[in-house]
Design a protein around this motif. Sequence first.
Motif, PDB file in Angstrom:
ATOM      1  N   GLY A 161      -2.116   9.271   0.215  1.00 44.23           N
ATOM      2  CA  GLY A 161      -2.128   9.365   1.670  1.00 44.23           C
ATOM      3  C   GLY A 161      -3.243   8.588   2.330  1.00 44.23           C
ATOM      4  N   SER A 162      -3.991   7.802   1.570  1.00 42.85           N
ATOM      5  CA  SER A 162      -5.084   7.026   2.163  1.00 42.85           C
ATOM      6  C   SER A 162      -4.600   5.690   2.720  1.00 42.85           C
ATOM      7  CB  SER A 162      -6.185   6.781   1.134  1.00 42.85           C
ATOM      8  OG  SER A 162      -5.672   6.099   0.008  1.00 42.85           O
ATOM      9  N   VAL A 163      -3.409   5.257   2.292  1.00 45.69           N
ATOM     10  CA  VAL A 163      -2.763   4.059   2.825  1.00 45.69           C
ATOM     11  C   VAL A 163      -1.311   4.403   3.099  1.00 45.69           C
ATOM     12  CG1 VAL A 163      -2.011   1.694   2.317  1.00 45.69           C
ATOM     13  CG2 VAL A 163      -4.293   2.438   1.638  1.00 45.69           C
ATOM     14  N   SER A 164      -0.800   4.037   4.283  1.00 41.20           N
ATOM     15  CA  SER A 164       0.591   4.334   4.602  1.00 41.20           C
ATOM     16  C   SER A 164       1.510   3.397   3.839  1.00 41.20           C
ATOM     17  CB  SER A 164       0.845   4.200   6.105  1.00 41.20           C
ATOM     18  OG  SER A 164       0.717   2.855   6.507  1.00 41.20           O
ATOM     19  N   GLU A 165       2.724   3.830   3.629  1.00 41.15           N
ATOM     20  CA  GLU A 165       3.679   3.024   2.875  1.00 41.15           C
ATOM     21  C   GLU A 165       3.974   1.707   3.586  1.00 41.15           C
ATOM     22  OE1 GLU A 165       7.819   3.752   0.366  1.00 41.15           O
ATOM     23  OE2 GLU A 165       6.958   5.331   1.610  1.00 41.15           O
ATOM     24  N   ASP A 166       3.862   1.707   4.918  1.00 43.27           N
ATOM     25  CA  ASP A 166       4.095   0.488   5.690  1.00 43.27           C
ATOM     26  C   ASP A 166       2.984  -0.541   5.473  1.00 43.27           C
ATOM     27  OD1 ASP A 166       6.380   1.628   6.726  1.00 43.27           O
ATOM     28  OD2 ASP A 166       5.361   2.420   8.499  1.00 43.27           O
ATOM     29  N   ASN A 167       1.823  -0.072   5.038  1.00 43.23           N
ATOM     30  CA  ASN A 167       0.668  -0.962   4.879  1.00 43.23           C
ATOM     31  C   ASN A 167       0.336  -1.262   3.427  1.00 43.23           C
ATOM     32  OD1 ASN A 167       0.260  -1.156   7.636  1.00 43.23           O
ATOM     33  ND2 ASN A 167      -1.138   0.582   7.697  1.00 43.23           N
ATOM     34  N   ILE A 168       1.321  -1.122   2.527  1.00 44.42           N
ATOM     35  CA  ILE A 168       1.047  -1.381   1.113  1.00 44.42           C
ATOM     36  C   ILE A 168       0.796  -2.865   0.859  1.00 44.42           C
ATOM     37  CG2 ILE A 168       3.439  -1.742   0.396  1.00 44.42           C
ATOM     38  CD1 ILE A 168       2.724  -0.028  -2.109  1.00 44.42           C
ATOM     39  N   ASP A 169       1.189  -3.728   1.797  1.00 42.93           N
ATOM     40  CA  ASP A 169       0.874  -5.153   1.714  1.00 42.93           C
ATOM     41  C   ASP A 169      -0.641  -5.319   1.760  1.00 42.93           C
ATOM     42  OD1 ASP A 169       0.417  -7.849   2.088  1.00 42.93           O
ATOM     43  OD2 ASP A 169       2.069  -8.127   3.487  1.00 42.93           O
ATOM     44  N   PRO A 170      -1.242  -5.976   0.752  1.00 44.58           N
ATOM     45  CA  PRO A 170      -2.714  -6.110   0.715  1.00 44.58           C
ATOM     46  C   PRO A 170      -3.296  -6.792   1.941  1.00 44.58           C
ATOM     47  CG  PRO A 170      -1.663  -7.567  -0.889  1.00 44.58           C
ATOM     48  CD  PRO A 170      -0.613  -6.638  -0.400  1.00 44.58           C
ATOM     49  N   LYS A 171      -2.521  -7.679   2.590  1.00 45.97           N
ATOM     50  CA  LYS A 171      -3.027  -8.358   3.784  1.00 45.97           C
ATOM     51  C   LYS A 171      -3.216  -7.393   4.943  1.00 45.97           C
ATOM     52  CE  LYS A 171      -1.029 -12.888   2.675  1.00 45.97           C
ATOM     53  NZ  LYS A 171      -0.097 -13.958   3.125  1.00 45.97           N
ATOM     54  N   LYS A 172      -2.360  -6.375   5.018  1.00 44.51           N
ATOM     55  CA  LYS A 172      -2.440  -5.429   6.128  1.00 44.51           C
ATOM     56  C   LYS A 172      -3.662  -4.531   6.038  1.00 44.51           C
ATOM     57  CE  LYS A 172       2.514  -5.207   7.168  1.00 44.51           C
ATOM     58  NZ  LYS A 172       3.697  -4.323   7.320  1.00 44.51           N
ATOM     59  N   VAL A 173      -4.149  -4.310   4.834  1.00 47.41           N
ATOM     60  CA  VAL A 173      -5.336  -3.462   4.671  1.00 47.41           C
ATOM     61  C   VAL A 173      -6.588  -4.297   4.393  1.00 47.41           C
ATOM     62  CG1 VAL A 173      -4.055  -1.422   3.918  1.00 47.41           C
ATOM     63  CG2 VAL A 173      -4.791  -3.116   2.225  1.00 47.41           C
ATOM     64  N   GLY A 174      -6.442  -5.628   4.435  1.00 44.69           N
ATOM     65  CA  GLY A 174      -7.588  -6.509   4.223  1.00 44.69           C
ATOM     66  C   GLY A 174      -8.175  -6.403   2.828  1.00 44.69           C
TER      67      GLY A 174
END
Length: 451
Positions: A98-111
């Motif tokens: 739950g620390s990263v949303s499934e929509d943000n699993i792209d490494p670019k989206k989380v930097g």
Amino acid sequence: MDAVKRDRAEADEQEQPPTKTLKVEETGAAKEEDSKQPNPDADAKAQDDESKQSKHSHPKQRFAVLFGYCGTGYKGSQINPPHDTIESEFMKAAVKAGSVSEDNIDPKKVGLNRCARTDKGVHAAGNVVSLKMRAIPNLVEALNAHLPPQIRVYDCLRVTGSFNAKNHCGGRQYEYFMPTYILKKSSHTLYPHSNLPEDSNEAAQPLTEGCELGGSYVVVDSPETHEELRKFRVGQDELAHLREILKTYEGTHNFHNFTVHCKFKDRHAGRYITSVTACEPFVRPDGTEWISLRVNGQSFMLHQIRKMVGFAVMLVRTGTPANLVARVYKDEKINIPKAPALGLLLRKPLFDSYNKTHKEKHADRPEIDFEPYQHLIGPLVEEWINKDMYKEEIEKHVYKGWLDGIDMRNLDYAWWLTKDGSIRTDLKPAGGVKADEDGDEAGSKKTFDDE
């Protein structure tokens, strides 16, 4: 007459049942009654919505994740779909926690960025990635709960929004483990222009008829051979030669020959090596003698350390002088074999400059340092990394197989393994040499990132 009609109308109106009103009342009562009945689907949806709301209620912050791993079974550390890698395993765990949303699993989206990238099968006692995550309670425990036991998160430290694990890393410490039999002298027949005496190991490697340079190599793989290798002990002369070679790696040099897809004039070919040392040999319970090489440097190119080890091993086993190292820093291109990935360990990255710079501004935040986590690092290294490395060597004889492969291709190397340390381009095979296989990075052709 009119009065009579009015009385009758009033009577009829009083006797007529209020059907519409009853329907409304009954419907309302029915709905109220139905709402009291249990609805599993609605309850589950409500709980899911509440869970999502709870997760989203935690603010996103940038973290430096300190972790370690055994690289066996993974195609390197960096995310590289569709291959299984260490980082892809971590991102899946972050989503489940739950620390990263499934929509943000792209490494670019989380930097997402990392301070070092490791090859297929390479291990790390300490590595650092940085990314944006939700600051959920018990973040470290939640991540480890969804990671396999061979990957362990030590801590998640708050860092500044501009923190970049690669750019702020000031150095990397690697260690390479290998059995000492890898330094055993080879055959003069295979490397006739080297300093090997003509009577060394001649019986095992007969010449190929009509071969102008070197000879054919006969692979001998038997229990007796393995027992002989286990009994091998490196001599002091070989150790001294090895340490002399390693010393020549120190400083700033052009390592274009120690990586792939790199030319002499490429600006990223220059690398600064702080120190390279060979520790004292030690004997494992199975009787095999091992040695570790410790390499400290600012940054390393793809395969660089493994090729540095492979080159040093070739010089020792052929008696080639250490002055050859200075010549391979020049523009002449030679083919250097890279040592097996099995023995390479990223010991830890260093953030001394970052810690010093940010200590005054953020005194409340801990430094990025692996020393406080030695009680967690030790068990991972011993129970997973070392255990796996020694087991694989015992069962598969990885290093002997590597030596056999090199000696079967001796023509590719014999022309630069000479008595005086010169590169004899006039002895280079007319058909060229076979390029060192580059299959450890799952198709990656980068040269400017770390091992």
